[in-house]
Design an enzyme around this catalytic site. Structure first.
Site, short mmCIF file in Angstrom:
data_model
loop_
_atom_site.label_atom_id
_atom_site.label_comp_id
_atom_site.label_asym_id
_atom_site.label_seq_id
_atom_site.Cartn_x
_atom_site.Cartn_y
_atom_site.Cartn_z
N SER A 84 0.92 5.73 -4.24
CA SER A 84 1.71 6.96 -4.36
C SER A 84 2.29 7.08 -5.76
CB SER A 84 2.87 6.95 -3.35
OG SER A 84 2.36 6.87 -2.05
N ALA A 94 0.85 -1.21 0.00
CA ALA A 94 0.00 0.00 0.00
C ALA A 94 0.87 1.24 0.00
CB ALA A 94 -0.91 0.01 1.22
N CYS A 125 -6.89 5.61 5.21
CA CYS A 125 -5.48 5.36 4.90
C CYS A 125 -4.57 5.79 6.04
CB CYS A 125 -5.09 6.10 3.62
SG CYS A 125 -3.36 5.85 3.20
N GLU A 180 5.28 12.83 0.60
CA GLU A 180 5.96 12.34 -0.61
C GLU A 180 5.51 13.12 -1.84
OE1 GLU A 180 5.86 8.17 -1.64
OE2 GLU A 180 5.86 7.65 0.47
N GLU A 230 2.22 1.56 -4.16
CA GLU A 230 1.39 1.44 -5.37
C GLU A 230 0.58 2.72 -5.62
OE1 GLU A 230 1.13 -0.91 -7.68
OE2 GLU A 230 2.21 -2.59 -6.78
C1 HEM Z 1 -1.60 8.82 -2.57
C2 HEM Z 1 -1.32 7.70 -1.94
C3 HEM Z 1 -2.31 6.83 -1.24
C4 HEM Z 1 -3.66 6.70 -1.44
C5 HEM Z 1 -4.54 7.41 -2.46
C6 HEM Z 1 -4.15 5.72 -0.48
C7 HEM Z 1 -5.46 5.34 -0.35
C8 HEM Z 1 -5.94 4.46 0.61
C9 HEM Z 1 -7.33 4.13 0.81
C10 HEM Z 1 -8.48 4.65 -0.03
C11 HEM Z 1 -7.42 3.27 1.85
C12 HEM Z 1 -8.71 2.72 2.48
C13 HEM Z 1 -9.21 1.46 1.88
C14 HEM Z 1 -10.61 1.11 2.35
O1 HEM Z 1 -11.27 1.89 3.03
O2 HEM Z 1 -11.11 0.01 2.05
C15 HEM Z 1 -6.08 3.04 2.31
C16 HEM Z 1 -5.75 2.20 3.34
C17 HEM Z 1 -4.46 1.95 3.72
N1 HEM Z 1 -3.32 2.60 3.27
FE1 HEM Z 1 -3.22 4.02 1.84
N2 HEM Z 1 -3.08 5.28 0.26
C18 HEM Z 1 -1.95 5.95 -0.15
C19 HEM Z 1 -0.69 5.83 0.37
C20 HEM Z 1 -0.35 5.00 1.41
C21 HEM Z 1 0.96 4.92 2.00
C22 HEM Z 1 2.18 5.77 1.62
C23 HEM Z 1 0.89 3.93 2.96
C24 HEM Z 1 1.92 3.39 3.91
C25 HEM Z 1 2.89 4.02 4.37
C26 HEM Z 1 -0.47 3.43 2.97
C27 HEM Z 1 -0.93 2.42 3.79
C28 HEM Z 1 -2.24 2.05 3.91
C29 HEM Z 1 -2.69 0.99 4.81
C30 HEM Z 1 -1.83 0.13 5.71
C31 HEM Z 1 -4.09 0.94 4.69
C32 HEM Z 1 -5.04 -0.01 5.44
C33 HEM Z 1 -5.59 0.68 6.65
C34 HEM Z 1 -6.65 -0.13 7.35
O3 HEM Z 1 -7.29 -1.00 6.74
O4 HEM Z 1 -6.83 0.09 8.55
N3 HEM Z 1 -1.19 4.10 2.03
N4 HEM Z 1 -5.18 3.78 1.55
#
Ligand code: HEM
Length: 426
Positions: A252, A247, A359, A368, A250
């Site tokens: 970012s 996560a 997220c 970033e 991809e």
């Molecule tokens: C522009 C970049 C990013 C976008 C648009 C994004 C978007 C999202 C979204 C929409 C979710 C929620 C999924 C859901 O509700 O079903 C999510 C969850 C998550 N994201 Fe991101 N993300 C980004 C960058 C990152 C980065 C840099 C990290 C880690 C350092 C990260 C780690 C996670 C993790 C671990 C979850 C799961 C959280 C949970 O289920 O409690 N993401 N992200």
């Protein structure tokens, strides 16, 4: 207000993938929710409803803690892909409370505002270090040469994962996330399963190393952590590290690729950023709104009595929340199809989700993105496309195969391969 239309939406149609927004806009204006019989799920289109669904405790990313697959009429997990399912088993994105709460609390303790802020300067320095030589070369393939090595380096630094295998990490991740698309071909599932097995073996070795020689990093913290006196199991740590690595880059990478393509198509907006009329941090929000890197997330209905706008949706049904449609909802965003980096309310986008799965990496992703745009505006104040980019063919993880950029002075000799500098250990 509601349609039951099995032909309403076909994300595998090349014409749809070329530019999904006219179709998504049409769906959203015809129906706030529609049922797709072929895919056996309800699609939710409007900002207000998507936002509410993300926060609704009667919905969950998983149902298995409350219901059996048989009870709701879905197949069991295909055990041919058991290595992949094992990595999902303890992923934050697979869990619901109480397991989700327990593991998320631990991960959140690493994503404190202070620890994320501590990455700001290193993230800025790394962006410049990578982009300056590429700017001098006058051409680059933005994703391969910059965005991928950049994002993987930032998340690896946070986790304490060495960078020597960064191309393997990218490859494993690319193969695994294909499992989140509709209609996964068997070849892709085989590749994802193999990637999951290799990735797991790699993380297990890392865990053993940090257990023997703890360092000041997140893998060591997860190995040493106790919640209510209990340690995390190795399976739980493996899933957590993999979801953070996957996560963590991809989305970012695809945000920057989609965003720089939008700038290429709207150079006057790039000029606003380059001239400093719009700060990079603000422009970043519009990038995520205008062409989000994640187009859809799903939820299961876990309780009776759930409805959207008065339409009952029974327990055990599946919802697909269309982020791209919600981000272009004219009820929230004026002139939503316009790319406007100065848009006042761009940060109301749905891009980072909401509710308990919001997220966790969003503050890091914002740092970033800001660092990348700032370095790009100084190293690449003017650019043009080296070739017409192609979409990957996937819809859920929405991005480009690559994005060839060149400085205008270089002319049109874009066919040569890019410099391939990045962080390749060679
Ligand atoms: C522009 C970049 C990013 C976008 C648009 C994004 C978007 C999202 C979204 C929409 C979710 C929620 C999924 C859901 O509700 O079903 C999510 C969850 C998550 N994201 Fe991101 N993300 C980004 C960058 C990152 C980065 C840099 C990290 C880690 C350092 C990260 C780690 C996670 C993790 C671990 C979850 C799961 C959280 C949970 O289920 O409690 N993401 N992200």
């Amino acid at each position: 207000m509601f349609v039951k239309d099995q032909h309403a939406f076909d994300p595998s149609d090349p014409a749809f993938l070329e530019d999904p927004y006219p179709a998504l806009n049409g769906l959203r204006e015809r129906a706030r929710v529609f049922y797709d019989e072929r895919r056996e799920r309800w699609f939710v289109t409007r900002h207000e409803d998507v936002r509410a669904c993300l926060r609704d405790k009667r919905l969950g990313r998983n149902f298995r803690h409350l219901m059996t697959p048989e009870e709701i009429g879905v197949p069991e997990l295909d055990q041919r892909w058991s290595a992949f399912w094992a990595t999902e088993r303890w992923s934050l994105l697979w869990l619901e409370p109480p397991d989700h709460t327990r593991i998320r609390k631990l991960v959140a303790s690493a994503f404190t505002p202070r620890s994320v802020e501590a990455l700001r300067e290193p993230a800025r320095a790394l962006a410049r270090e990578l982009l300056e030589p590429l700017g001098e070369a006058g051409r680059m393939e933005l994703l391969y040469d910059y965005a991928q090595p950049y994002s993987i380096a930032v998340i690896c630094r946070m986790l304490g994962v060495p960078l020597d295998r960064h191309r393997d990490l990218l490859d494993w991740s690319h193969r695994m996330v294909k499992m989140y698309e509709f209609d996964v071909p068997e070849d892709n599932a085989v590749a994802a399963n193999r990637a999951a097995a290799e990735f797991t073996e790699y993380v297990r070795a890392l865990i053993a190393d940090r257990r023997a020689r703890p360092r000041d990093d997140m893998v060591s913290a997860l190995v040493g952590a106790r919640v209510d006196g209990e340690r995390l199991s190795d399976d739980e740590i493996v899933s957590t590290v993999i979801v953070l690595l996957n996560a963590g880059h991809e989305a970012s990478v695809n945000t920057l690729g989609n965003g720089m393509l939008a700038f290429a198509r709207h150079p006057e907006q790039w000029t606003r950023v380059v001239d400093g009329d719009v700060p990079a941090v603000k422009a970043g929000e519009e990038l995520i709104r205008y062409d989000p890197p994640l187009q859809l997330f799903e939820r299961w209905v876990l309780a009776d009595g759930f409805s959207i706008g008065g339409l009952p949706i029974p327990r055990g049904q599946k919802l697909a929340l269309l982020f791209g449609a919600a981000n272009r909802d004219p009820r929230v965003f004026e002139r939503p199809d316009e790319f406007d980096v100065g848009r006042e309310n761009a940060s109301q986008h749905i891009g980072f989700g909401g509710g308990i799965h919001v997220c966790i990496g969003a503050p890091l992703a914002r740092i970033e993105l800001e660092a990348s745009l700032d370095a790009l505006r100084s190293c690449w104040p003017a650019f043009e496309l080296g070739s017409e980019p192609r979409r990957t063919g996937a819809f859920v993880i929405w991005g480009l195969e690559g994005l060839e950029l060149q400085t205008p002075a270089v002319g049109s000799s874009a066919s040569e391969t890019s410099t391939r500098r990045g962080l390749d250990p060679s």
